[in-house]
Design a protein around this motif. Structure first.
Motif, PDB file in Angstrom:
ATOM      1  N   ARG A  58       3.597 -19.297 -15.287  1.00 35.47           N
ATOM      2  CA  ARG A  58       5.060 -19.119 -15.366  1.00 35.47           C
ATOM      3  C   ARG A  58       5.446 -18.184 -16.512  1.00 35.47           C
ATOM      4  N   ALA A  59       4.737 -18.259 -17.628  1.00 35.20           N
ATOM      5  CA  ALA A  59       5.004 -17.352 -18.747  1.00 35.20           C
ATOM      6  C   ALA A  59       4.704 -15.912 -18.343  1.00 35.20           C
ATOM      7  N   ARG A  60       3.607 -15.703 -17.619  1.00 32.39           N
ATOM      8  CA  ARG A  60       3.276 -14.349 -17.139  1.00 32.39           C
ATOM      9  C   ARG A  60       4.334 -13.845 -16.175  1.00 32.39           C
ATOM     10  N   ILE A  61       4.804 -14.737 -15.286  1.00 29.35           N
ATOM     11  CA  ILE A  61       5.852 -14.354 -14.338  1.00 29.35           C
ATOM     12  C   ILE A  61       7.123 -13.981 -15.086  1.00 29.35           C
ATOM     13  N   ASP A  62       7.483 -14.735 -16.120  1.00 34.11           N
ATOM     14  CA  ASP A  62       8.667 -14.413 -16.925  1.00 34.11           C
ATOM     15  C   ASP A  62       8.519 -13.039 -17.575  1.00 34.11           C
ATOM     16  N   ASP A  63       7.329 -12.758 -18.114  1.00 40.89           N
ATOM     17  CA  ASP A  63       7.082 -11.443 -18.725  1.00 40.89           C
ATOM     18  C   ASP A  63       7.189 -10.335 -17.682  1.00 40.89           C
ATOM     19  N   LEU A  64       6.616 -10.551 -16.518  1.00 43.13           N
ATOM     20  CA  LEU A  64       6.685  -9.542 -15.459  1.00 43.13           C
ATOM     21  C   LEU A  64       8.111  -9.351 -14.963  1.00 43.13           C
ATOM     22  N   THR A  65       8.877 -10.435 -14.914  1.00 41.22           N
ATOM     23  CA  THR A  65      10.283 -10.330 -14.502  1.00 41.22           C
ATOM     24  C   THR A  65      11.063  -9.482 -15.497  1.00 41.22           C
ATOM     25  N   ALA A  66      10.800  -9.667 -16.785  1.00 35.62           N
ATOM     26  CA  ALA A  66      11.466  -8.845 -17.810  1.00 35.62           C
ATOM     27  C   ALA A  66      11.076  -7.377 -17.634  1.00 35.62           C
ATOM     28  N   CYS A  67       9.821  -7.110 -17.348  1.00 36.12           N
ATOM     29  CA  CYS A  67       9.372  -5.728 -17.102  1.00 36.12           C
ATOM     30  C   CYS A  67      10.060  -5.154 -15.866  1.00 36.12           C
ATOM     31  N   LEU A  68      10.119  -5.956 -14.818  1.00 40.73           N
ATOM     32  CA  LEU A  68      10.763  -5.514 -13.585  1.00 40.73           C
ATOM     33  C   LEU A  68      12.239  -5.191 -13.823  1.00 40.73           C
ATOM     34  N   ASP A  69      12.913  -5.986 -14.639  1.00 40.56           N
ATOM     35  CA  ASP A  69      14.325  -5.729 -14.937  1.00 40.56           C
ATOM     36  C   ASP A  69      14.505  -4.373 -15.607  1.00 40.56           C
ATOM     37  N   VAL A  70      13.623  -4.031 -16.529  1.00 38.91           N
ATOM     38  CA  VAL A  70      13.702  -2.735 -17.217  1.00 38.91           C
ATOM     39  C   VAL A  70      13.466  -1.595 -16.230  1.00 38.91           C
ATOM     40  N   VAL A  71      12.423  -1.727 -15.430  1.00 42.39           N
ATOM     41  CA  VAL A  71      12.109  -0.677 -14.455  1.00 42.39           C
ATOM     42  C   VAL A  71      13.240  -0.537 -13.453  1.00 42.39           C
ATOM     43  N   HIS A  72      13.779  -1.656 -12.985  1.00 45.84           N
ATOM     44  CA  HIS A  72      14.880  -1.590 -12.028  1.00 45.84           C
ATOM     45  C   HIS A  72      16.099  -0.894 -12.638  1.00 45.84           C
ATOM     46  N   ALA A  73      16.392  -1.182 -13.890  1.00 45.11           N
ATOM     47  CA  ALA A  73      17.525  -0.507 -14.551  1.00 45.11           C
ATOM     48  C   ALA A  73      17.301   1.007 -14.582  1.00 45.11           C
ATOM     49  N   LYS A  74      16.071   1.442 -14.820  1.00 44.67           N
ATOM     50  CA  LYS A  74      15.769   2.884 -14.822  1.00 44.67           C
ATOM     51  C   LYS A  74      15.914   3.461 -13.418  1.00 44.67           C
ATOM     52  N   VAL A  75      15.477   2.721 -12.402  1.00 46.34           N
ATOM     53  CA  VAL A  75      15.627   3.184 -11.016  1.00 46.34           C
ATOM     54  C   VAL A  75      17.106   3.388 -10.700  1.00 46.34           C
ATOM     55  N   VAL A  76      17.929   2.409 -11.064  1.00 50.66           N
ATOM     56  CA  VAL A  76      19.364   2.509 -10.804  1.00 50.66           C
ATOM     57  C   VAL A  76      19.956   3.714 -11.533  1.00 50.66           C
ATOM     58  N   THR A  77      19.537   3.924 -12.785  1.00 47.12           N
ATOM     59  CA  THR A  77      20.036   5.061 -13.564  1.00 47.12           C
ATOM     60  C   THR A  77      19.665   6.386 -12.900  1.00 47.12           C
ATOM     61  N   TYR A  78      18.413   6.525 -12.522  1.00 46.72           N
ATOM     62  CA  TYR A  78      17.966   7.763 -11.890  1.00 46.72           C
ATOM     63  C   TYR A  78      18.651   7.977 -10.553  1.00 46.72           C
ATOM     64  N   GLU A  79      18.805   6.916  -9.761  1.00 39.89           N
ATOM     65  CA  GLU A  79      19.495   7.050  -8.474  1.00 39.89           C
ATOM     66  C   GLU A  79      20.928   7.549  -8.687  1.00 39.89           C
ATOM     67  N   GLN A  80      21.598   6.971  -9.675  1.00 44.12           N
ATOM     68  CA  GLN A  80      22.982   7.374  -9.940  1.00 44.12           C
ATOM     69  C   GLN A  80      23.056   8.840 -10.379  1.00 44.12           C
ATOM     70  N   HIS A  81      22.170   9.226 -11.302  1.00 48.47           N
ATOM     71  CA  HIS A  81      22.169  10.619 -11.775  1.00 48.47           C
ATOM     72  C   HIS A  81      21.821  11.585 -10.653  1.00 48.47           C
ATOM     73  N   LEU A  82      20.885  11.208  -9.783  1.00 48.12           N
ATOM     74  CA  LEU A  82      20.548  12.086  -8.662  1.00 48.12           C
ATOM     75  C   LEU A  82      21.728  12.220  -7.699  1.00 48.12           C
ATOM     76  N   ARG A  83      22.428  11.116  -7.441  1.00 47.07           N
ATOM     77  CA  ARG A  83      23.618  11.165  -6.578  1.00 47.07           C
ATOM     78  C   ARG A  83      24.706  12.044  -7.181  1.00 47.07           C
ATOM     79  N   ASP A  84      24.868  11.939  -8.513  1.00 45.16           N
ATOM     80  CA  ASP A  84      25.934  12.682  -9.197  1.00 45.16           C
ATOM     81  C   ASP A  84      25.530  14.105  -9.538  1.00 45.16           C
ATOM     82  N   GLY A  85      24.269  14.462  -9.315  1.00 43.94           N
ATOM     83  CA  GLY A  85      23.799  15.807  -9.659  1.00 43.94           C
ATOM     84  C   GLY A  85      23.640  16.000 -11.160  1.00 43.94           C
ATOM     85  N   THR A  86      23.448  14.922 -11.900  1.00 43.52           N
ATOM     86  CA  THR A  86      23.337  15.006 -13.367  1.00 43.52           C
ATOM     87  C   THR A  86      21.947  14.603 -13.860  1.00 43.52           C
TER      88      THR A  86
END
Length: 139
Positions: free
Chosen positions: A101-129
């Motif tokens: 469960r501790a490993r899963i919690d750590d991986l979930t935190a990593c996934l949250d960071v990566v997902h935030a970057k995916v959302v950021t890049y998707e938004q910038h690509l949509r906006d042309g920025t």
């Protein structure tokens, strides 16, 4: 009169049933992870039964979940020794569950960071920025 004896399974069939390689099956046996000595045919082939297959499937999950071989060996030894040590088995499994469960919690935190970057890049690509995102500084 019907013979109710279970049909012995050769190592190739066990590999097929478990999805494990023959090498992995032999490794588990060498490491003392099985619940019994696997009998052999007159020709020296290992002969497993269905209970061996079920145990190997459990071992494969424990290993895939990160349980160390030494801990798996302790667990197998407890099961092999028979009734009376169930609290020890439970304690071992609870500790592994806590670790998992501790490993899963750590991986979930990593996934949250990566997902935030995916959302950021998707938004910038949509906006042309997107140009210049995480670009190295000019020298």
């Amino acid at each position: 009169m019907a013979d109710d004896a279970p049909t012995p399974l050769p190592i190739g069939k066990v590999a097929e049933l478990t999805g494990m390689s023959v090498h992995a099956l032999r490794f588990y046996e060498r490491e003392g992870l099985l619940l019994r000595d696997i009998p052999r045919s007159a020709g020296g082939q290992r002969l497993y039964d269905r209970a061996d297959v079920e145990w190997l499937l459990l071992c494969d999950r424990l290993r895939a979940s990160g349980m160390p071989i030494a801990t798996m060996r302790r667990f197998a030894a407890l099961v092999r020794s028979g009734p009376g040590n169930e609290p020890d088995r439970l304690a071992l499994l609870r500790e592994h569950e806590r670790s998992l469960r501790a490993r899963i919690d750590d991986l979930t935190a990593c996934l949250d960071v990566v997902h935030a970057k995916v959302v950021t890049y998707e938004q910038h690509l949509r906006d042309g920025t997107a140009a210049g995102l995480w670009s190295p500084p000019a020298r």
